[in-house]
Enzyme design. Structure first.
Site, PDB file in Angstrom:
ATOM      1  N   ARG A   1       0.840  -1.192   0.000  1.00  0.00           N
ATOM      2  CA  ARG A   1       0.000   0.000   0.000  1.00  0.00           C
ATOM      3  C   ARG A   1       0.877   1.245   0.000  1.00  0.00           C
ATOM      4  O   ARG A   1       1.799   1.344   0.816  1.00  0.00           O
ATOM      5  CB  ARG A   1      -0.862   0.067   1.260  1.00  0.00           C
TER       6      ARG A   1
ATOM      7  N   HIS B   1       2.570  -3.110   5.321  1.00  0.00           N
ATOM      8  CA  HIS B   1       2.049  -3.024   3.945  1.00  0.00           C
ATOM      9  C   HIS B   1       2.754  -1.920   3.152  1.00  0.00           C
ATOM     10  O   HIS B   1       2.906  -2.021   1.940  1.00  0.00           O
ATOM     11  CB  HIS B   1       0.541  -2.746   3.960  1.00  0.00           C
TER      12      HIS B   1
ATOM     13  N   ASP C   1      -2.568  -9.542   3.277  1.00  0.00           N
ATOM     14  CA  ASP C   1      -3.809  -9.928   3.944  1.00  0.00           C
ATOM     15  C   ASP C   1      -4.387 -11.101   3.163  1.00  0.00           C
ATOM     16  O   ASP C   1      -4.531 -11.030   1.944  1.00  0.00           O
ATOM     17  CB  ASP C   1      -4.795  -8.748   3.947  1.00  0.00           C
TER      18      ASP C   1
ATOM     19  N   TYR D   1      -8.423 -10.357  16.837  1.00  0.00           N
ATOM     20  CA  TYR D   1      -7.685  -9.094  16.865  1.00  0.00           C
ATOM     21  C   TYR D   1      -8.555  -8.066  16.145  1.00  0.00           C
ATOM     22  O   TYR D   1      -9.130  -8.379  15.104  1.00  0.00           O
ATOM     23  CB  TYR D   1      -6.332  -9.250  16.157  1.00  0.00           C
TER      24      TYR D   1
ATOM     25  N   HIS E   1      -9.704  -7.845  12.234  1.00  0.00           N
ATOM     26  CA  HIS E   1      -9.068  -8.961  11.521  1.00  0.00           C
ATOM     27  C   HIS E   1      -9.911 -10.230  11.575  1.00  0.00           C
ATOM     28  O   HIS E   1      -9.383 -11.337  11.644  1.00  0.00           O
ATOM     29  CB  HIS E   1      -7.653  -9.216  12.056  1.00  0.00           C
TER      30      HIS E   1
ATOM     31  N   ASP F   1     -12.058 -10.964   9.133  1.00  0.00           N
ATOM     32  CA  ASP F   1     -12.377 -11.425   7.773  1.00  0.00           C
ATOM     33  C   ASP F   1     -11.129 -11.693   6.939  1.00  0.00           C
ATOM     34  O   ASP F   1     -11.195 -11.924   5.734  1.00  0.00           O
ATOM     35  CB  ASP F   1     -13.293 -10.417   7.062  1.00  0.00           C
ATOM     36  N   HIS F   2      -9.968 -11.628   7.552  1.00  0.00           N
ATOM     37  CA  HIS F   2      -8.724 -11.971   6.856  1.00  0.00           C
ATOM     38  C   HIS F   2      -7.635 -12.225   7.891  1.00  0.00           C
ATOM     39  O   HIS F   2      -7.822 -11.916   9.075  1.00  0.00           O
ATOM     40  CB  HIS F   2      -8.288 -10.852   5.905  1.00  0.00           C
TER      41      HIS F   2
ATOM     42  N   HIS G   1      -3.674 -11.249   8.527  1.00  0.00           N
ATOM     43  CA  HIS G   1      -2.551 -10.405   8.107  1.00  0.00           C
ATOM     44  C   HIS G   1      -1.243 -11.118   8.466  1.00  0.00           C
ATOM     45  O   HIS G   1      -1.070 -11.572   9.594  1.00  0.00           O
ATOM     46  CB  HIS G   1      -2.640  -9.047   8.820  1.00  0.00           C
TER      47      HIS G   1
HETATM   48 ZN   LIG Z   1      -2.710  -6.320   6.825  1.00  0.00          ZN
END
Ligand SMILES: [Zn+2]
Length: 262
Positions: free
Chosen positions: A173, A189, A196, A224, A227, A229-230, A232
């Site tokens: 990102r 990122h 992710d 956490y 977090h 739905d994914h 990291h």
């Molecule tokens: Zn992440």
């Protein structure tokens, strides 16, 4: 004169012996032209060089629980252990020596742009859709290199979880993108050092648990904040360019993963 020649011949013979003995154990790699990188010699503990560094990038995902394979170009015990795990994972003889079999599997796995077969630079580039690896704290080349290393760890994770697709919902990102999505101010990122993940075949907790042995020092998952739905994953321990300490940081409380509860 004659004595000298004989002496030299004797020395040459003595030197040739151990080399011949080694050669029978470790055959020279077969000639191979690879679009990304071709190894020219066998590698094992004690060797060093850029060829070791190239190997370390590709076996970094076989680091073992809570460990990392340093990308230092020195073939030490950790590199040997990672090569052994790589060999086992792909059904090769697990001797910890990188030779023709290991290189053959790596050539098979790597694309011409050096990404592992199941991941691409494209899917790791700016999560907000701009692309080009720019707008972060590092140069685009450094950012891209970090993303490449991340992908090799993901390739190992994919293999470890049964060769089913893993999906990257956010990789690199730019600063703009990171603030747009509400990422942490020193997010990995930004460095191309994080991904992710989601999967259709493994639960998020399975991903988070497996990540612990894939050379990822940062893991955040279910339980956490933000977090659920994914998962990291990142390589913060290897990042000397950020303001984050080079230590392991894991938290996925719903999966039994947390500080002091690994
Ligand atoms: Zn992440």
């Amino acid at each position: 004169m004659r004595v000298n020649t004989l002496k030299r011949a004797a020395v040459a013979f003595a030197l040739a012996l151990p080399a011949a003995a080694v050669a029978t154990v470790v055959a020279a790699p077969a000639a191979h032209a690879d679009g990304c990188y071709t190894w020219k010699r066998n590698l094992y503990q004690g060797r060093s060089g850029d060829d070791v560094r190239q190997l370390q990038i590709r076996v970094a995902g076989w680091a073992g629980n809570r460990d990392i394979v340093e990308n230092d170009g020195r073939y030490g015990p950790k590199t040997a252990a990672a090569v052994k795990r790589f060999q086992s994972a792909y059904g090769l003889r697990a001797d910890g020596v990188a030779g023709p079999q290991t290189y053959g599997k790596l050539y098979d796995l790597q694309d011409n742009d050096c990404t592992p077969r199941h991941f691409s630079f494209n899917e790791m580039d700016d999560g907000c859709g701009r692309g080009g690896w720019s707008g972060g704290p590092l140069s685009p080349a450094q950012t891209r290199q970090n993303a490449l290393r991340t992908m090799w760890k993901l390739e190992a994770m994919r293999r470890s979880l049964g060769d089913r697709p893993l999906y990257v919902s956010s990789g690199f990102r730019s600063r703009t993108c990171n603030s747009q999505v509400g990422g942490a101010s020193d997010s990995q990122h930004l460095y191309g050092n994080a991904a992710d993940l989601t999967s259709r075949t493994s639960s998020l907790c399975q991903l988070a648990r497996d990540a612990r042995s894939r050379g990822f020092s940062g893991i955040y998952g279910p339980g956490y904040p933000d977090h659920d739905d994914h998962v990291h994953v990142d390589s913060r321990r290897e990042n000397d360019r950020d303001d984050t300490p080079n230590t392991t940081s894991w938290s996925a409380p719903d999966c039994g993963i947390g500080a002091g509860n690994d």
